[in-house]
Design a protein around this motif. Structure first.
Motif, PDB file in Angstrom:
ATOM      1  N   VAL A 189       0.982  -1.150  -0.053  1.00 55.56           N
ATOM      2  CA  VAL A 189       0.101  -0.014  -0.118  1.00 55.56           C
ATOM      3  C   VAL A 189       0.775   1.184  -0.088  1.00 55.56           C
ATOM      4  N   LEU A 190       0.788   2.110  -1.042  1.00 59.04           N
ATOM      5  CA  LEU A 190       1.670   3.234  -1.113  1.00 59.04           C
ATOM      6  C   LEU A 190       0.869   4.407  -0.784  1.00 59.04           C
ATOM      7  N   ILE A 191       1.378   5.122   0.145  1.00 60.29           N
ATOM      8  CA  ILE A 191       0.363   6.381   0.519  1.00 60.29           C
ATOM      9  C   ILE A 191       1.241   7.689  -0.027  1.00 60.29           C
ATOM     10  N   MET A 192       0.841   8.382  -0.885  1.00 63.52           N
ATOM     11  CA  MET A 192       1.742   9.345  -1.834  1.00 63.52           C
ATOM     12  C   MET A 192       1.371  10.679  -1.481  1.00 63.52           C
ATOM     13  N   HIS A 193       2.130  11.737  -1.082  1.00 65.19           N
ATOM     14  CA  HIS A 193       1.744  13.059  -0.818  1.00 65.19           C
ATOM     15  C   HIS A 193       1.650  13.717  -2.137  1.00 65.19           C
ATOM     16  N   VAL A 194       0.567  14.242  -2.548  1.00 60.96           N
ATOM     17  CA  VAL A 194       0.146  14.888  -3.786  1.00 60.96           C
ATOM     18  C   VAL A 194      -0.497  16.229  -3.720  1.00 60.96           C
ATOM     19  N   PRO A 195       0.230  17.300  -3.274  1.00 58.84           N
ATOM     20  CA  PRO A 195      -0.548  18.601  -3.045  1.00 58.84           C
ATOM     21  C   PRO A 195      -1.490  18.726  -3.920  1.00 58.84           C
ATOM     22  N   ALA A 196      -2.662  19.305  -3.698  1.00 54.50           N
ATOM     23  CA  ALA A 196      -3.821  19.636  -5.035  1.00 54.50           C
ATOM     24  C   ALA A 196      -4.517  20.700  -4.185  1.00 54.50           C
ATOM     25  N   ASN A 197      -5.752  20.152  -3.649  1.00 58.16           N
ATOM     26  CA  ASN A 197      -6.512  20.999  -2.973  1.00 58.16           C
ATOM     27  C   ASN A 197      -6.050  21.636  -1.878  1.00 58.16           C
ATOM     28  N   THR A 198      -5.163  21.243  -1.126  1.00 51.71           N
ATOM     29  CA  THR A 198      -4.421  21.598   0.058  1.00 51.71           C
ATOM     30  C   THR A 198      -3.114  21.274  -0.305  1.00 51.71           C
ATOM     31  N   ASP A 199      -2.175  21.629   0.677  1.00 51.95           N
ATOM     32  CA  ASP A 199      -0.771  21.281   0.658  1.00 51.95           C
ATOM     33  C   ASP A 199      -0.327  19.735   1.154  1.00 51.95           C
ATOM     34  N   GLY A 200      -1.779  19.059   1.806  1.00 51.36           N
ATOM     35  CA  GLY A 200      -1.744  17.992   2.734  1.00 51.36           C
ATOM     36  C   GLY A 200      -2.204  16.705   1.960  1.00 51.36           C
ATOM     37  N   HIS A 205      -2.509   3.861  -2.928  1.00 50.92           N
ATOM     38  CA  HIS A 205      -2.563   3.090  -4.092  1.00 50.92           C
ATOM     39  C   HIS A 205      -2.505   1.639  -3.556  1.00 50.92           C
ATOM     40  N   PHE A 206      -3.323   0.826  -3.707  1.00 45.16           N
ATOM     41  CA  PHE A 206      -3.525  -0.556  -3.333  1.00 45.16           C
ATOM     42  C   PHE A 206      -2.906  -1.492  -4.382  1.00 45.16           C
ATOM     43  N   LEU A 208      -1.579  -4.266  -5.568  1.00 40.73           N
ATOM     44  CA  LEU A 208      -1.994  -5.767  -6.080  1.00 40.73           C
ATOM     45  C   LEU A 208      -3.593  -5.669  -6.832  1.00 40.73           C
ATOM     46  N   ASP A 209      -4.321  -4.904  -5.897  1.00 38.11           N
ATOM     47  CA  ASP A 209      -5.797  -4.700  -6.421  1.00 38.11           C
ATOM     48  C   ASP A 209      -5.718  -3.741  -7.240  1.00 38.11           C
ATOM     49  N   ASP A 210      -4.678  -3.123  -7.508  1.00 39.96           N
ATOM     50  CA  ASP A 210      -4.756  -1.846  -8.399  1.00 39.96           C
ATOM     51  C   ASP A 210      -6.048  -1.124  -8.310  1.00 39.96           C
ATOM     52  N   VAL A 211      -5.993  -0.322  -7.081  1.00 40.43           N
ATOM     53  CA  VAL A 211      -7.159   0.452  -6.752  1.00 40.43           C
ATOM     54  C   VAL A 211      -6.648   1.817  -6.085  1.00 40.43           C
ATOM     55  N   VAL A 212      -6.832   2.997  -6.470  1.00 33.62           N
ATOM     56  CA  VAL A 212      -6.452   4.074  -6.007  1.00 33.62           C
ATOM     57  C   VAL A 212      -7.751   4.851  -5.334  1.00 33.62           C
ATOM     58  N   SER A 213      -7.386   5.308  -4.204  1.00 35.63           N
ATOM     59  CA  SER A 213      -8.236   6.087  -3.247  1.00 35.63           C
ATOM     60  C   SER A 213      -7.861   7.423  -3.571  1.00 35.63           C
ATOM     61  N   ALA A 214      -8.350   8.327  -4.213  1.00 34.37           N
ATOM     62  CA  ALA A 214      -7.899   9.639  -4.744  1.00 34.37           C
ATOM     63  C   ALA A 214      -8.569  10.868  -3.840  1.00 34.37           C
ATOM     64  N   GLY A 215      -9.434  10.499  -2.767  1.00 33.78           N
ATOM     65  CA  GLY A 215      -9.823  11.599  -1.879  1.00 33.78           C
ATOM     66  C   GLY A 215     -10.480  12.916  -2.789  1.00 33.78           C
TER      67      GLY A 215
END
Length: 453
Positions: A189-200, A205-206, A208-215
């Protein structure tokens, strides 16, 4: 059998043709798809793939990973729906223990259930909480809450202020690097910092199941929500969507493949993300074009830069309205801010992006100098242990710099200039950025000092 199918398809084609021929009136908008939403007050379970399920109707969408290690919950919905969320988790994993909660954003509809959901779980510890060798152990049985560090800083409130969130809702496992890695339920499980709507913002990314929770990064039911005070910007949203496209892979005919769970709305694939990215980018570019042409805020509004997307993403109430008003706020002005519109439209919070009170010095070669409103930027190449790194130095607006005691113009810095800059370092060390307080060019002795907002 083939003949029967052919005949059936032919009949359908004829019926469709007849329908077109007899149509007498065309709707005001040629295409306005109905996007089903969970608006009945219930929390609905959607099995996504493998270990992953999605909960809809809890405020923001919730991602659930359930397996032999227990349950991971990505975002927790609103406070009002937390009991229904816990019941849904129990339905998915009757014997599963909630081990982790991950917050991709600090908005109430994504962290409202933090306290109760975390307290309903239990993290596996290496030592008991009372062990004197462990100074930072949790003091009570609960799931660990993971987030980027700036989310914790805002949820816990600055020193001297009172947080609106109870302490048990605060993240207790923060990260400040580019990513955090876990191995949970037999998959990375890869938790990636991607500043967008805020800086946080974070993407989860799961693999093996190849599913991304994008919030909050993507919402197919609305235009994007962007919090400028929390370090968000429309350019970061576009960059975040590009990052999401980079890690998604389509299947046959650009359908399915990597699945994306958005902050709101239905399950997505890469083509949906690409469509949303194009929408955000087009609106941003239209606003920036209006500013370059010298248009006023009223004139940009009159040009209706969101017009062709209003039927798809606009609303008559809530955060985005087709009339472009929300409690008296002109939303197009907010977009202008986020597009880098100009000093009349304000700018992001330096405190959210930089370490106030700290100083860092960096030396490198100028690769690009962007002299503009509301902020100018110097992009330099820095050699570190023989390896080049790109650093972004944030400066004042072109208006401020040209009017300063030591005026700066668009030709002051040129490609290849070697400079030394001092200023506040970015909160994210991996972002390689500094807010400039002083800058000098040793070859000719030119230098500049000052503080611009």
């Amino acid at each position: 059998m083939r003949r029967a199918i052919f005949v059936t398809l032919s009949a359908v084609a004829l019926l469709a043709t007849a329908r077109v021929e007899t149509q007498t009136a065309r709707p005001a908008w040629a295409w306005k798809p109905a996007i089903a939403g969970a608006t009945d007050g219930q929390v609905h379970i959607l099995p996504v793939r493998g270990r992953i399920s999605m909960l809809a109707g809890a405020g923001g969408n919730i991602t659930i990973s359930s397996g032999s290690d227990g349950v991971m919950v990505v975002d927790t919905g609103s406070t009002a729906t937390v009991e229904k969320v816990l019941a849904a988790i129990k339905t998915i994993a009757p014997r599963g223990v909630i081990r982790y909660v991950v917050n991709t954003s600090e908005r109430d509809q994504f962290v409202g259930g933090n306290e109760k959901i975390a307290l309903a779980g239990n993290t596996i510890r290496f030592r008991v909480a009372t062990d004197p060798r462990v100074s930072d152990a949790l003091t009570k049985d609960r799931a660990s809450i993971i987030s980027f560090v700036s989310i914790f800083e805002r949820m816990s409130a600055p020193t001297g202020q009172v947080s609106k969130h109870p302490e048990d809702a605060w993240p207790d496992d923060t990260y400040s690097s580019a990513q955090k890695k876990l191995y949970f339920n037999d998959e990375p499980v890869l938790i990636m910092h991607v500043p967008a709507n805020t800086d946080g913002n974070s993407l989860v990314h799961f693999r093996l199941d190849d599913v991304v929770s994008a919030g909050d990064l993507i919402d197919m039911t609305s235009f994007p929500y962007i919090d400028v005070k929390a370090g968000g910007s429309i350019n970061q949203v576009v960059a975040g969507l590009n990052r999401l496209l980079d890690i998604t892979v389509p299947d046959t005919k650009s359908e399915l493949g990597t699945l994306v769970i958005p902050g709101h709305g239905r399950l997505l694939d890469q083509s949906d993300v690409a469509y949303y990215r194009e929408m955000v980018g087009i609106i941003r570019d239209r606003i920036q074009d209006g500013i370059k042409r010298g248009r006023t805020l009223a004139q940009i509004k009159a040009e209706k830069p969101t017009l062709d997307y209003d039927p798809r993403f606009g609303h008559t109430d809530g955060a985005w309205q087709v009339t472009m008003r929300r409690k008296g706020l002109i939303l197009i002005a907010s977009l202008a801010v986020l597009a880098g519109a100009g000093r009349a439209f304000a700018h992001h919070s330096f405190t959210a992006a930089y370490e106030s009170g700290k100083r860092a010095e960096i030396e490198g070669v100028v690769k690009e100098f962007v002299w503009r409103n509301p902020h100018s930027f110097v992009r330099i190449e820095v050699m570190k242990d023989g390896t080049p790194e790109i650093w972004n130095l944030e400066w004042g607006s072109s208006t401020q710099l040209s009017a300063a005691k030591y005026p700066v113009t668009r030709t002051t810095l040129k490609f290849g200039d070697r400079i030394i800059a001092t200023g506040e370092p970015g909160r994210d060390a991996e972002a390689h950025r500094i807010r400039i307080f002083s800058i000098k060019r040793p070859v000719d002795g030119w230098e500049w000092q000052g503080v611009v907002e």
